[in-house]
Write a protein that holds these residues in place. Structure first.
Motif, PDB file in Angstrom:
ATOM      1  N   LEU A 307       0.835  -1.206   0.000  1.00  0.00           N
ATOM      2  CA  LEU A 307       0.000   0.000   0.000  1.00  0.00           C
ATOM      3  C   LEU A 307       0.866   1.252   0.000  1.00  0.00           C
ATOM      4  O   LEU A 307       0.546   2.247  -0.671  1.00  0.00           O
ATOM      5  N   LEU A 308       1.968   1.223   0.763  1.00  0.00           N
ATOM      6  CA  LEU A 308       2.869   2.372   0.781  1.00  0.00           C
ATOM      7  C   LEU A 308       3.617   2.488  -0.540  1.00  0.00           C
ATOM      8  O   LEU A 308       3.826   3.601  -1.043  1.00  0.00           O
ATOM      9  N   HIS A 326       8.986   5.011   5.626  1.00  0.00           N
ATOM     10  CA  HIS A 326       8.562   3.772   6.279  1.00  0.00           C
ATOM     11  C   HIS A 326       9.138   2.550   5.568  1.00  0.00           C
ATOM     12  O   HIS A 326       9.526   1.569   6.214  1.00  0.00           O
ATOM     13  N   LEU A 327       9.200   2.599   4.239  1.00  0.00           N
ATOM     14  CA  LEU A 327       9.782   1.475   3.512  1.00  0.00           C
ATOM     15  C   LEU A 327      11.280   1.362   3.779  1.00  0.00           C
ATOM     16  O   LEU A 327      11.832   0.263   3.823  1.00  0.00           O
ATOM     17  N   SER A 328      11.950   2.508   3.990  1.00  0.00           N
ATOM     18  CA  SER A 328      13.383   2.450   4.287  1.00  0.00           C
ATOM     19  C   SER A 328      13.640   1.812   5.640  1.00  0.00           C
ATOM     20  O   SER A 328      14.697   1.207   5.859  1.00  0.00           O
ATOM     21  N   ALA A 334      10.024  -4.427   3.035  1.00  0.00           N
ATOM     22  CA  ALA A 334       9.855  -3.410   1.997  1.00  0.00           C
ATOM     23  C   ALA A 334       9.539  -4.068   0.658  1.00  0.00           C
ATOM     24  O   ALA A 334       9.868  -5.228   0.403  1.00  0.00           O
ATOM     25  N   THR A 335       8.907  -3.279  -0.197  1.00  0.00           N
ATOM     26  CA  THR A 335       8.581  -3.754  -1.542  1.00  0.00           C
ATOM     27  C   THR A 335       8.502  -2.531  -2.453  1.00  0.00           C
ATOM     28  O   THR A 335       8.749  -1.414  -2.032  1.00  0.00           O
ATOM     29  N   GLY A 336       8.155  -2.769  -3.730  1.00  0.00           N
ATOM     30  CA  GLY A 336       8.031  -1.647  -4.660  1.00  0.00           C
ATOM     31  C   GLY A 336       9.366  -1.174  -5.194  1.00  0.00           C
ATOM     32  O   GLY A 336       9.603   0.027  -5.306  1.00  0.00           O
ATOM     33  N   ALA A 337      10.254  -2.113  -5.548  1.00  0.00           N
ATOM     34  CA  ALA A 337      11.606  -1.748  -5.955  1.00  0.00           C
ATOM     35  C   ALA A 337      11.623  -0.786  -7.141  1.00  0.00           C
ATOM     36  O   ALA A 337      12.399   0.174  -7.163  1.00  0.00           O
TER      37      ALA A 337
END
Length: 693
Positions: A307-308, A326-328, A334-337
């Motif tokens: 979602l992020l 937040h992803l860091s 984490a996802t969304g590379a």
């Protein structure tokens, strides 16, 4: 008003800053509406959650001030609520005190006295219930009515005995929850009812969204998850109105979401709705609020990270920033590379958002992050800005100093400062601040950065810049394959005037492959600073197998009374291995040291010196909590192997826990990954299920 104020012997009482002789004047000023007086009382009779000897005697006068025409009644009610929930100073700070000072007769006596102050302060606040109920019903200001409900709620939360006032208070709160013309007061009354365990379902049907939202929060806090949909539907509508409530709600959506903290799937459902809201302020509040469930629950990360990631291209920069942040911090969750890389790729200079995106990519071991960092480290430095000459700097300094003091020319110290100002100032070669979090997480997979590091170290300015690159290189360069490129650069960092401790330690990690550096390290054994001699001796022990210089330095340091010298010795001693056995009694004496780092490292050094696990395992188990210190303790338990079997239940509980176990606020996911990996590897080694990693 306040006619009995001088009857109290205030100078004989104490508050957070000593004698309480300033309290009478502050109370009189408070009655006259002086905001500074309220602020001062928040600092002395109540201070960061703690109350004092003078607190209870001041409370009756605070209650009296509530009826002063010029007083800030809502502000005073807040102070009374804070006092009702106050704690003892010793109680709050117990975990920060040295172990030798805990449980002593003097400490117990002081704690008993402070707890008596706490009880007296709560009783004094509770005595004002009739006044708070009157203000709740009839105060003309909606802020005062809401604050009165808040004070009643604080008394209930603090556990004060309200049996004689329960019916009156509850009736007044029910009345205001249903009939007050202000939605803020209705909402405050609903929350106050919940503090005493009373749920009023009528709030869910209130015509205004704020009472509906807090009614849903009250149900969720009591374990009824049915109204979670109200938060999703009405939460955005009250984003601005929540600030009117007396409760701590600086981050409104995060505060609303916290009502469902026991059910992270409900939090995910609410956040899913908020993150898709058309108002960018709502999306920004939602993405910020997502941190709490992600940081708290391991399973929530898998649900919320996508979602992020979907918000990384949000048109609002605040949304993008918090999503990347937040992803860091999320580590392997984490996802969304591709979306993260897009942020980095379009920001060559790494703005704050792109820097966090790069850190997230490093956590995912994305080769694009490795290549980007290598390019930054290999790029020629930008031309420095036009600099003042030494003469120009000196002239500017003298002019500024003369403006402050015409006698500057006769001041020797200032003349020396002028000379310093005239010297050239070296400029940094790299802008490493944005890269630092990413560099700290790089692993051996980052082959492009590994190759770029030796020449970058050679170009870097000594100090922070060079040390960060050296520490990264030591982590990325497995010996002996990389010694050929790295050792010559590290040797150049060992100049006698200001040798780099980071370079010394890095050479030690390379071991015999760094044998070419023995002459420089040997020369450092005569350095004036212990912080250079000990690491150099430890590095030599690893490079040559000769622990004699290390043992001599460590024995002398352990005998010193200053803790920092012992710390240096304990950090270096494992390099001596079994040769340090003669120091075992000195090490064992530190097992119960007040300094927890010294205690843990003494146990680690003892294990390396003796190979005897019996006295070591209980000490390491005491320190095996999710923290940097605990991480070292668990890694040593893994080295001990089967003899550390007593640790297995503790480690398995840590692995199976549903909640994240971070070390600090900014790297919760990464920390939890490190902790899980260390615990898993230790269990495998102890039980025979795997080799030490």
């Amino acid at each position: 008003m306040l006619t009995e104020l001088d009857a109290v012997a205030w100078p004989e009482l104490t508050h957070a800053y000593g004698e309480a002789d300033d309290v009478p004047d502050l109370l009189r000023r408070l009655a006259a509406g002086d905001e500074e007086a309220l602020h001062a009382l928040y600092g002395n009779i109540w201070h960061q959650g703690t109350v004092y000897e003078a607190t209870a005697p001041a409370v009756p006068f605070l209650i009296e001030v509530l009826d002063a025409p010029g007083a800030d009644a809502a502000g005073v009610l807040h102070l009374l609520a804070s006092i009702a929930e106050g704690s003892s100073y010793l109680e709050v700070h117990e975990r920060f005190r040295p172990a030798s000072e805990r449980g002593t007769g003097e400490a117990e006596e002081q704690l008993a006295a402070e707890l008596a102050w706490v009880a007296a302060a709560r009783s004094a606040v509770a005595a004002g219930r009739p006044v708070y109920v009157r203000l709740l019903r009839a105060a003309p200001s909606e802020d005062t009515r809401a604050a009165a409900a808040y004070t009643l709620a604080a008394l209930d939360a603090a556990g004060t005995d309200a049996a004689d006032a329960a019916d009156t208070d509850t009736a007044a709160l029910r009345d205001r929850a249903a009939a007050d013309p202000s939605p803020v007061v209705r909402a405050a009354a609903i929350l106050a009812l919940r503090a005493r365990g009373v749920l009023d379902a009528r709030g869910l049907a209130d015509p205004e969204p704020l009472p509906r939202v807090v009614a849903a929060m009250a149900h969720l806090l009591e374990g009824d998850l049915g109204p979670a949909g109200v938060l999703a539907a009405d939460g955005p509508a009250v984003l601005r109105a929540v600030a009117r409530l007396p409760w701590d709600s600086d981050d409104p959506l995060a505060w609303i979401l916290s009502a469902a903290e026991r059910d992270w799937p409900a939090q995910v459902r609410v956040l899913t709705a908020w993150l898709a809201h058309p108002d960018p302020m709502v999306r920004a509040g939602a993405v910020y609020a997502a941190e709490d469930p992600m940081r708290t629950w391991r399973a929530a990360g898998a649900e919320l990270a996508p979602l992020l990631a979907a918000r990384l291209d949000d048109p609002d920069p605040t949304v993008r920033f918090w999503a990347a942040s937040h992803l860091s911090a999320a580590g392997r969750a984490a996802t969304g590379a591709d979306a993260l890389w897009a942020l980095v790729d379009r920001s060559p200079g790494l703005d704050a958002t792109a820097a966090r995106a790069l850190t997230a990519l490093v956590g995912l071991e994305d080769p694009r992050a490795d290549a980007h960092i290598a390019r930054v480290l290999s790029a020629p430095p930008p031309p420095p800005p036009a600099a003042l000459t030494g003469h120009e700097r000196l002239s500017a300094f003298i002019a500024a100093a003369n403006e402050r003091d015409p006698a500057v020319g006769r001041n020797r110290a200032l003349r020396e400062q002028m000379a310093d100002a005239a010297r050239p100032v070296p400029s940094l070669v790299f802008d490493l601040k944005p890269l630092q979090p990413a560099l700290l997480r790089l692993g051996a997979w980052a082959t492009a950065t590994r190759a770029a590091l030796p020449p970058a170290i050679a170009r870097a300015q000594p100090g922070f810049e060079q040390n960060l690159l050296i520490a990264t290189a030591a982590r990325l360069h497995p010996a002996p394959a990389s010694a050929a490129s790295l050792v010559p650069v590290l040797r150049d960092c060992l100049g006698e005037e200001n040798p780099s401790t980071a370079a010394i330690e890095a050479l030690g990690t390379l071991g015999p492959a760094a044998a070419a550096a023995v002459p420089e390290l040997t020369a450092l054994l005569g350095h004036a600073e212990l912080t250079i001699r000990l690491p150099a001796a430890a590095a030599l022990a690893r490079l040559t197998g000769d622990p004699a210089p290390l043992l001599a330095e460590a024995a002398a340091a352990l005998a010193e009374p200053r803790a920092w010298q012992r710390t240096e010795a304990l950090f270096a001693l494992p390099a001596a291995g079994r040769a340090a056995a003669d120091l075992a009694p000195d090490l064992r004496a530190l097992f119960a040291d007040d300094d927890e780092w010294q205690s843990m490292r003494a146990a680690v050094a003892y294990w390396h010196a003796t190979g005897d696990p019996a006295p070591v395992v209980p000490v390491l188990l005491r320190h095996a909590t999710h923290s940097p210190r605990g991480l070292e303790a668990v890694r040593c338990l893994a080295e001990i192997g089967p003899a550390a079997a007593a640790a297995v239940p503790v480690l398995e509980a840590a692995i199976a826990a549903p909640d994240r176990q971070p070390f600090n606020h900014d790297t919760w996911g990464h920390d939890d990954d490190l902790w899980l990996d260390a615990c898993t590897a230790a269990v495998a080694r102890i039980t025979g299920g795997g080799a030490l990693r």
